[in-house]
Design an enzyme around this catalytic site. Structure first.
Site, mmCIF file in Angstrom:
data_model
loop_
_atom_site.group_PDB
_atom_site.id
_atom_site.type_symbol
_atom_site.label_atom_id
_atom_site.label_comp_id
_atom_site.label_asym_id
_atom_site.label_seq_id
_atom_site.Cartn_x
_atom_site.Cartn_y
_atom_site.Cartn_z
ATOM 1 C CG ASP A 12 -41.502 -5.076 42.141
ATOM 2 O OD1 ASP A 12 -40.688 -5.078 41.202
ATOM 3 O OD2 ASP A 12 -42.498 -5.831 42.193
ATOM 4 C CG HIS A 40 -34.359 -3.851 38.279
ATOM 5 N ND1 HIS A 40 -33.091 -4.264 38.583
ATOM 6 C CD2 HIS A 40 -35.181 -4.740 38.876
ATOM 7 C CE1 HIS A 40 -33.146 -5.366 39.318
ATOM 8 N NE2 HIS A 40 -34.408 -5.684 39.496
HETATM 9 P P1 GDP Z 1 -36.931 -2.878 41.578
HETATM 10 O O1 GDP Z 1 -37.513 -4.073 40.914
HETATM 11 O O2 GDP Z 1 -36.488 -3.171 42.980
HETATM 12 O O3 GDP Z 1 -35.840 -2.214 40.794
HETATM 13 O O4 GDP Z 1 -38.108 -1.810 41.715
HETATM 14 P P2 GDP Z 1 -39.192 -1.402 40.586
HETATM 15 O O5 GDP Z 1 -38.511 -0.524 39.608
HETATM 16 O O6 GDP Z 1 -39.910 -2.580 40.089
HETATM 17 O O7 GDP Z 1 -40.255 -0.591 41.445
HETATM 18 C C1 GDP Z 1 -39.936 0.584 42.107
HETATM 19 C C2 GDP Z 1 -40.764 1.733 41.515
HETATM 20 O O8 GDP Z 1 -40.753 2.828 42.406
HETATM 21 C C3 GDP Z 1 -40.208 2.288 40.226
HETATM 22 O O9 GDP Z 1 -41.271 2.721 39.436
HETATM 23 C C4 GDP Z 1 -39.344 3.447 40.660
HETATM 24 O O10 GDP Z 1 -39.208 4.448 39.683
HETATM 25 C C5 GDP Z 1 -40.109 3.949 41.832
HETATM 26 N N1 GDP Z 1 -39.303 4.482 42.940
HETATM 27 C C6 GDP Z 1 -38.103 4.052 43.397
HETATM 28 N N2 GDP Z 1 -37.764 4.718 44.520
HETATM 29 C C7 GDP Z 1 -38.771 5.589 44.767
HETATM 30 C C8 GDP Z 1 -39.029 6.535 45.811
HETATM 31 O O11 GDP Z 1 -38.271 6.714 46.752
HETATM 32 N N3 GDP Z 1 -40.224 7.217 45.740
HETATM 33 C C9 GDP Z 1 -41.116 7.018 44.738
HETATM 34 N N4 GDP Z 1 -42.237 7.731 44.766
HETATM 35 N N5 GDP Z 1 -40.897 6.131 43.750
HETATM 36 C C10 GDP Z 1 -39.753 5.431 43.767
HETATM 37 MG MG MG Z 2 -39.237 -4.621 39.938
#
Ligand code: GDP
Ligand code: MG
Length: 423
Positions: A12, A40
């Site tokens: 995440d 994601h």
């Molecule tokens: P993944 O599993 O690594 O793809 O990550 P997730 O999607 O589970 O969790 C990351 C969350 O943070 C998501 O809701 C994204 O939209 C959000 N996100 C990603 N990068 C940023 C950022 O730089 N700032 C903020 N505020 N949110 C972000």
């Molecule tokens: Mg995730």
């Protein structure tokens, strides 16, 4: 160019968001491990999407997406996920989605086994996502699973399925005392949810080898992070697959090709889903503030994530295991409310101060050594390095040094353009 995008931490970190941004220059995006236990989240001009099984490149026109042999695929979930994408205006056809004939099918009884076991463990549970991932990978190594290519000849599978079901019922029925699995129901399930994918199934090894030889740009999108790797993560609180970059060519079907570079996605603070040691963990009010600021609730499960300050010890280990060449630091905008920015700079284990991540039993005794840096306020509007306040630059440079890897991108929001290219 073969590039892996992988998680440095517990997952995440924002891998989907960074793949969505960086895939612009790539022809192919591949998921090489895991199943629909991933979430994601991608926010772009078409809306907000949560991807569990599909590579995040599916949201870009002209990008070919591959689900590699290292994946485990719940066919019913795949049907639902693609349906949701289509409703959101995304095109999914055999042209832009290729599914490996060697990818493993995650059956309804894998999900059932996952639930039966988590329930049996009750208070001692692992924090499984209950999506069948552990059981299906277990069966794969027992060589008792069906693969996507088997769907081509369902009629010929009858006997094999009934043998597998008989074997499964030794545990489901005789072990857990649950009502038995029925072979006919499994056949019907395979037919209903498997048949729609027949045109998508192919030999991804042939496809990818040709693409690589033609000089196409290929991106490998990992699920979860280094600390959840089955071998190198916080075992047994890991996932059941290899989340590290070195596995990407194998799980994609092109083991003989070498990665040209690896981009590690690292979060500016820490979050973790599930059980197990999490040395930097915040509790009470501190945890609630950070969790709410970062919206730290699981994309796949809705579970509140555990949170804490950035952990130098765990992240340095993550960078090493991933062999990251550069880093994308994410979610630094979330820390706007902090007057002082806490960092776990080392672990104290039985009075010994260390920055080497202890895998195994010593980790249970590790206590965080916390230092504070100056707060940097709201960075969400910054788009250039020059716009960053000195305190933010100091934090970024400190992290680079501490984990031993240059930070190339700093993400300051979930939207596609909310980032800074540092060099
Ligand atoms: P993944 O599993 O690594 O793809 O990550 P997730 O999607 O589970 O969790 C990351 C969350 O943070 C998501 O809701 C994204 O939209 C959000 N996100 C990603 N990068 C940023 C950022 O730089 N700032 C903020 N505020 N949110 C972000
Ligand atoms: Mg995730």
């Amino acid at each position: 160019m073969l590039t892996a995008i992988v998680g440095i931490n517990w997952g995440d970190e924002g891998k989907g968001r960074m793949v969505d941004l960086l895939s612009q220059q790539y022809d192919v995006v591949i998921r090489y491990q895991g199943g629909n236990n991933a979430g994601h989240t991608v926010v772009n001009d078409k809306g907000k999407f949560i991807l569990n099984l599909l590579p995040s490149g599916i949201l870009r026109e002209g990008t070919v997406n591959v689900m590699g042999p290292g994946m485990v695929i719940d066919l019913e979930h795949l049907c639902g996920e693609v349906e949701r994408l289509r409703q959101g205006g995304i095109t999914v056809t055999p042209e832009n989605l290729k599914i490996s004939d060697k990818a493993t099918i995650c059956m309804p009884y894998h999900k059932l086994m996952d639930c039966l076991e988590e329930d049996r463990l009750a208070g001692k549970k692992f924090g499984s996502t209950r999506r069948g991932i552990g059981p299906v990978y277990g069966d794969k190594y027992m060589k008792k699973t069906l693969r996507m290519g088997d769907l081509r000849n369902l009629a010929g599978l009858k006997e094999r399925i009934s043998d597998i079901v008989e074997w499964k019922n030794l545990t489901v029925e005789k072990g857990y005392g649950h009502e038995p699995i029925q072979a006919e129901e499994m056949m019907a399930w395979l037919e209903q949810f498997g048949t729609p994918w027949l045109d998508y199934i192919c030999d991804t090894t042939l496809y990818l080898t040709k693409a690589a030889d033609e000089g196409k740009n290929i991106m490998f999108e990992a699920q979860l992070g280094a600390l959840r790797d089955i071998d190198f993560g916080i075992f047994p609180y890991t996932s059941s697959s290899s989340t590290i970059a070195a596995y990407a060519p194998i799980g994609s079907g092109i083991p003989a090709k070498k990665l040209d570079n690896t981009i590690g996605i690292m979060k500016a603070y820490s979050s973790c889903v599930g059980e197990g040691p999490f040395t930097c963990e915040y509790f009470g009010e501190d945890a609630k503030k950070l969790r709410d600021a970062g919206g730290e609730y699981g994309a796949a499960t809705g579970r509140p994530r555990r949170v804490g300050p950035f952990d130098v010890v765990a992240s340095k280990y993550g960078v090493m295991m991933q062999g990251a060449d550069t880093i994308a630091l994410t979610k630094i905008d979330v820390m706007a409310y902090m007057e002082k920015v806490p960092v776990v700079v080392a672990y104290d284990i039985d009075g010994e101060i260390t920055t080497d991540f202890p895998v195994g039993e010593r980790l249970n005794r590790a206590k965080p050594v916390i230092e504070y840096m100056e707060g940097f306020g709201d960075l969400s509007g910054c788009r250039k390095k020059e716009e960053l306040p000195k305190a933010a630059l100091d934090y970024i440079q400190y992290l680079e040094k501490a984990v031993g890897c240059p930070i190339q991108y700093v993400s300051v929001g979930a939207e596609r353009d909310a980032y800074i290219k540092m060099f």
